[in-house]
Design a protein around this motif. Structure first.
Motif, PDB file in Angstrom:
ATOM      1  N   LYS A   1     -12.942  16.336  -6.289  1.00  0.00           N
ATOM      2  CA  LYS A   1     -11.913  16.971  -7.126  1.00  0.00           C
ATOM      3  C   LYS A   1     -10.515  16.781  -6.523  1.00  0.00           C
ATOM      4  CE  LYS A   1     -15.027  20.414  -9.139  1.00  0.00           C
ATOM      5  NZ  LYS A   1     -16.252  19.761  -8.639  1.00  0.00           N
ATOM      6  N   VAL A   2     -10.205  15.552  -6.224  1.00  0.00           N
ATOM      7  CA  VAL A   2      -8.958  15.192  -5.542  1.00  0.00           C
ATOM      8  C   VAL A   2      -7.795  15.168  -6.523  1.00  0.00           C
ATOM      9  CG1 VAL A   2      -7.779  13.298  -4.326  1.00  0.00           C
ATOM     10  CG2 VAL A   2     -10.166  13.865  -3.775  1.00  0.00           C
ATOM     11  N   ASP A   3      -6.648  15.670  -6.094  1.00  0.00           N
ATOM     12  CA  ASP A   3      -5.451  15.561  -6.916  1.00  0.00           C
ATOM     13  C   ASP A   3      -4.272  14.949  -6.162  1.00  0.00           C
ATOM     14  OD1 ASP A   3      -4.859  17.650  -5.256  1.00  0.00           O
ATOM     15  OD2 ASP A   3      -4.670  19.153  -6.833  1.00  0.00           O
ATOM     16  N   HIS A   4      -4.511  14.476  -4.917  1.00  0.00           N
ATOM     17  CA  HIS A   4      -3.428  13.858  -4.146  1.00  0.00           C
ATOM     18  C   HIS A   4      -4.006  12.812  -3.197  1.00  0.00           C
ATOM     19  CE1 HIS A   4       0.335  14.443  -1.376  1.00  0.00           C
ATOM     20  NE2 HIS A   4       0.450  13.381  -2.154  1.00  0.00           N
ATOM     21  N   LEU A   5      -3.465  11.594  -3.254  1.00  0.00           N
ATOM     22  CA  LEU A   5      -3.859  10.503  -2.368  1.00  0.00           C
ATOM     23  C   LEU A   5      -2.636  10.027  -1.612  1.00  0.00           C
ATOM     24  CD1 LEU A   5      -5.824   8.190  -1.397  1.00  0.00           C
ATOM     25  CD2 LEU A   5      -4.998   6.893  -3.391  1.00  0.00           C
ATOM     26  N   THR A   6      -2.757   9.878  -0.284  1.00  0.00           N
ATOM     27  CA  THR A   6      -1.641   9.369   0.513  1.00  0.00           C
ATOM     28  C   THR A   6      -2.088   8.141   1.306  1.00  0.00           C
ATOM     29  OG1 THR A   6      -2.075  10.671   2.536  1.00  0.00           O
ATOM     30  CG2 THR A   6      -0.787  11.727   0.784  1.00  0.00           C
ATOM     31  N   PHE A   7      -1.163   7.209   1.484  1.00  0.00           N
ATOM     32  CA  PHE A   7      -1.413   6.060   2.356  1.00  0.00           C
ATOM     33  C   PHE A   7      -0.082   5.406   2.712  1.00  0.00           C
ATOM     34  CE2 PHE A   7      -2.184   4.594  -2.066  1.00  0.00           C
ATOM     35  CZ  PHE A   7      -1.242   3.574  -2.182  1.00  0.00           C
ATOM     36  N   GLU A   8      -0.099   4.548   3.735  1.00  0.00           N
ATOM     37  CA  GLU A   8       1.111   3.841   4.147  1.00  0.00           C
ATOM     38  C   GLU A   8       1.319   2.620   3.265  1.00  0.00           C
ATOM     39  OE1 GLU A   8       0.494   2.426   8.122  1.00  0.00           O
ATOM     40  OE2 GLU A   8      -1.292   1.307   7.560  1.00  0.00           O
ATOM     41  N   VAL A   9       2.567   2.236   3.096  1.00  0.00           N
ATOM     42  CA  VAL A   9       2.906   1.041   2.325  1.00  0.00           C
ATOM     43  C   VAL A   9       2.461  -0.198   3.093  1.00  0.00           C
ATOM     44  CG1 VAL A   9       4.805  -0.360   1.429  1.00  0.00           C
ATOM     45  CG2 VAL A   9       4.863   2.133   1.187  1.00  0.00           C
ATOM     46  N   ASP A  10       1.758  -1.102   2.416  1.00  0.00           N
ATOM     47  CA  ASP A  10       1.345  -2.375   3.000  1.00  0.00           C
ATOM     48  C   ASP A  10       2.152  -3.486   2.342  1.00  0.00           C
ATOM     49  OD1 ASP A  10      -0.009  -4.516   4.200  1.00  0.00           O
ATOM     50  OD2 ASP A  10      -1.915  -3.457   4.144  1.00  0.00           O
ATOM     51  N   THR A  11       2.474  -4.512   3.112  1.00  0.00           N
ATOM     52  CA  THR A  11       3.361  -5.563   2.604  1.00  0.00           C
ATOM     53  C   THR A  11       2.635  -6.870   2.308  1.00  0.00           C
ATOM     54  OG1 THR A  11       3.879  -6.229   4.887  1.00  0.00           O
ATOM     55  CG2 THR A  11       5.340  -4.620   3.846  1.00  0.00           C
ATOM     56  N   GLU A  12       1.340  -6.952   2.613  1.00  0.00           N
ATOM     57  CA  GLU A  12       0.613  -8.200   2.390  1.00  0.00           C
ATOM     58  C   GLU A  12       0.263  -8.358   0.908  1.00  0.00           C
ATOM     59  OE1 GLU A  12      -2.706  -8.567   4.999  1.00  0.00           O
ATOM     60  OE2 GLU A  12      -1.552  -7.969   6.769  1.00  0.00           O
ATOM     61  N   PRO A  13       0.277  -9.594   0.393  1.00  0.00           N
ATOM     62  CA  PRO A  13       0.024  -9.830  -1.042  1.00  0.00           C
ATOM     63  C   PRO A  13      -1.289  -9.226  -1.536  1.00  0.00           C
ATOM     64  CG  PRO A  13       0.896 -11.811  -0.044  1.00  0.00           C
ATOM     65  CD  PRO A  13       0.648 -10.847   1.084  1.00  0.00           C
ATOM     66  N   TYR A  14      -2.385  -9.424  -0.800  1.00  0.00           N
ATOM     67  CA  TYR A  14      -3.669  -8.877  -1.222  1.00  0.00           C
ATOM     68  C   TYR A  14      -3.610  -7.356  -1.305  1.00  0.00           C
ATOM     69  CZ  TYR A  14      -8.355  -6.954  -0.667  1.00  0.00           C
ATOM     70  OH  TYR A  14      -9.491  -6.187  -0.809  1.00  0.00           O
ATOM     71  N   ALA A  15      -3.044  -6.744  -0.265  1.00  0.00           N
ATOM     72  CA  ALA A  15      -2.977  -5.284  -0.217  1.00  0.00           C
ATOM     73  C   ALA A  15      -2.075  -4.727  -1.323  1.00  0.00           C
ATOM     74  CB  ALA A  15      -2.478  -4.830   1.150  1.00  0.00           C
ATOM     75  N   LYS A  16      -0.974  -5.400  -1.605  1.00  0.00           N
ATOM     76  CA  LYS A  16      -0.065  -4.925  -2.653  1.00  0.00           C
ATOM     77  C   LYS A  16      -0.751  -4.945  -4.014  1.00  0.00           C
ATOM     78  CE  LYS A  16       4.219  -6.398  -2.557  1.00  0.00           C
ATOM     79  NZ  LYS A  16       5.377  -7.328  -2.451  1.00  0.00           N
ATOM     80  N   GLU A  17      -1.485  -6.009  -4.280  1.00  0.00           N
ATOM     81  CA  GLU A  17      -2.205  -6.095  -5.557  1.00  0.00           C
ATOM     82  C   GLU A  17      -3.294  -5.032  -5.643  1.00  0.00           C
ATOM     83  OE1 GLU A  17      -5.024  -9.302  -7.999  1.00  0.00           O
ATOM     84  OE2 GLU A  17      -3.749  -9.997  -6.353  1.00  0.00           O
ATOM     85  N   ARG A  18      -4.025  -4.843  -4.543  1.00  0.00           N
ATOM     86  CA  ARG A  18      -5.065  -3.813  -4.504  1.00  0.00           C
ATOM     87  C   ARG A  18      -4.475  -2.422  -4.708  1.00  0.00           C
ATOM     88  NH1 ARG A  18      -6.552  -2.902   1.330  1.00  0.00           N
ATOM     89  NH2 ARG A  18      -4.483  -1.950   1.122  1.00  0.00           N
ATOM     90  N   ASP A  19      -3.372  -2.132  -4.027  1.00  0.00           N
ATOM     91  CA  ASP A  19      -2.775  -0.798  -4.112  1.00  0.00           C
ATOM     92  C   ASP A  19      -2.242  -0.496  -5.503  1.00  0.00           C
ATOM     93  OD1 ASP A  19      -3.442  -0.522  -1.483  1.00  0.00           O
ATOM     94  OD2 ASP A  19      -1.412  -0.755  -0.698  1.00  0.00           O
ATOM     95  N   GLU A  20      -1.722  -1.521  -6.182  1.00  0.00           N
ATOM     96  CA  GLU A  20      -1.257  -1.316  -7.559  1.00  0.00           C
ATOM     97  C   GLU A  20      -2.425  -0.908  -8.460  1.00  0.00           C
ATOM     98  OE1 GLU A  20       0.660  -4.895  -8.753  1.00  0.00           O
ATOM     99  OE2 GLU A  20       2.431  -4.589  -7.467  1.00  0.00           O
ATOM    100  N   LYS A  21      -3.572  -1.532  -8.265  1.00  0.00           N
ATOM    101  CA  LYS A  21      -4.760  -1.185  -9.058  1.00  0.00           C
ATOM    102  C   LYS A  21      -5.227   0.228  -8.734  1.00  0.00           C
ATOM    103  CE  LYS A  21      -6.378  -5.975  -9.446  1.00  0.00           C
ATOM    104  NZ  LYS A  21      -7.437  -6.952  -9.043  1.00  0.00           N
ATOM    105  N   ILE A  22      -5.177   0.583  -7.441  1.00  0.00           N
ATOM    106  CA  ILE A  22      -5.580   1.931  -7.029  1.00  0.00           C
ATOM    107  C   ILE A  22      -4.660   2.977  -7.660  1.00  0.00           C
ATOM    108  CG2 ILE A  22      -5.684   3.520  -5.069  1.00  0.00           C
ATOM    109  CD1 ILE A  22      -8.055   1.611  -5.199  1.00  0.00           C
ATOM    110  N   GLU A  23      -3.366   2.697  -7.692  1.00  0.00           N
ATOM    111  CA  GLU A  23      -2.417   3.632  -8.293  1.00  0.00           C
ATOM    112  C   GLU A  23      -2.699   3.811  -9.787  1.00  0.00           C
ATOM    113  OE1 GLU A  23       1.800   3.800  -6.886  1.00  0.00           O
ATOM    114  OE2 GLU A  23       1.283   1.859  -6.002  1.00  0.00           O
ATOM    115  N   GLU A  24      -3.062   2.734 -10.456  1.00  0.00           N
ATOM    116  CA  GLU A  24      -3.402   2.817 -11.881  1.00  0.00           C
ATOM    117  C   GLU A  24      -4.643   3.689 -12.090  1.00  0.00           C
ATOM    118  OE1 GLU A  24      -3.866  -1.110 -13.380  1.00  0.00           O
ATOM    119  OE2 GLU A  24      -1.779  -1.696 -13.025  1.00  0.00           O
TER     120      GLU A  24
END
Length: 272
Positions: free
Chosen positions: A95-118
């Protein structure tokens, strides 16, 4: 009154540390429950080009992180699976309502993080991502340089001088930060979320070389403090005078400790 999160997840990735980890602090801010997690993707275990000594280093680092969290009454949850599959499951189960993580600058990680945010947005989970993997915010640096990355060392220094000093290190996570929230720890925690062994990863300890530079924040801070005391040596240090072919390291050997010591030591050196 600040908004209170029912349940937060902090997703450890590269910054496997309690010192100077603003995203980790954010997870505990105004929360009732916080679960710090690390996601181990079996795909990388089986198909990633990662040597056994690096796997051992990661396991040592995760164990140290879990030990340090345990001293504060929390624990590390090592989740097995693909983040895109596992995080939505955890959002629902915990029952999570908040996710935190550090910004990653690598192309693979950026694409993955965008999907996670969606995915998080679809499930009503707020995402807080904070710069701490790099000393400076890379997007601010690029913007300051007119929209492109600096292509020379001198140009980079010029841009950084215009940005001003980097942010001060965030305080270490302490009992004071987590006094008003808890980490739910089940009796089956070790079985479900414990730090893996080399055997679980289908690796053999006998295949490892000597553990000359152990992993973990505790080891990193100890080595960093040792060399920060050598102020004269630091001021006179010149890379061309090192001996890359010597049997014993002629440098600080801080490079095997990425992310654990980097931002803290660089801030200290910038002030000296």
């Amino acid at each position: 009154m600040p908004e209170v999160a029912k349940s937060s997840i902090h997703w450890f990735r590269k910054g496997l540390r309690l010192h100077d980890n603003p995203a980790l602090l954010k997870a505990f801010e105004n929360a009732n429950e916080v679960r710090p997690i690390f996601i181990l993707d079996p795909w990388f275990v089986k198909k990633g080009r990662v040597g056994i000594n690096r796997w051992r280093f990661l396991i040592q680092t995760l164990r140290d992180l879990d030990t340090n969290l345990k001293e504060l009454g929390s624990r590390l949850f090592v989740v097995r699976g693909n983040p895109l599959d596992e995080l939505p499951k955890l959002f629902k189960e915990w029952k999570v309502d908040h996710l935190t993580f550090e910004v990653d600058t690598e192309p693979y990680a950026k694409e993955r993080d965008e999907k996670i945010e969606e995915l998080a947005s679809e499930l009503g989970v707020k995402v807080s991502k904070i710069v701490s993997h790099t000393l400076y915010d890379t997007q601010r640096t690029i913007a300051k340089n007119g929209g492109t990355a600096p292509t020379s060392y001198q140009r980079c220094l010029t841009v950084l001088s215009q940005l001003g000093p980097p942010a001060k290190p965030a305080p270490k996570l302490s009992a004071e930060h987590i006094k008003d929230c808890k980490t739910p720890i089940g009796s089956d925690h070790e079985e479900k979320y414990g730090v893996p062994s080399l055997a679980e990863l289908e690796k053999k300890e006998s295949d490892c070389g000597p553990s000359l530079f152990p992993g973990g924040e505790t080891e990193a801070l100890s080595r960093m403090e040792k060399y920060l005391k050598k102020t004269s040596w630091i001021c006179k240090f010149e890379k061309p005078e090192t001996e890359p072919n010597s049997l014993a390291p002629s440098t600080t050997v801080l490079s095997p400790l990425p992310e654990v010591w980097l931002r803290l030591s660089e801030n200290i050196l910038l002030e000296s």
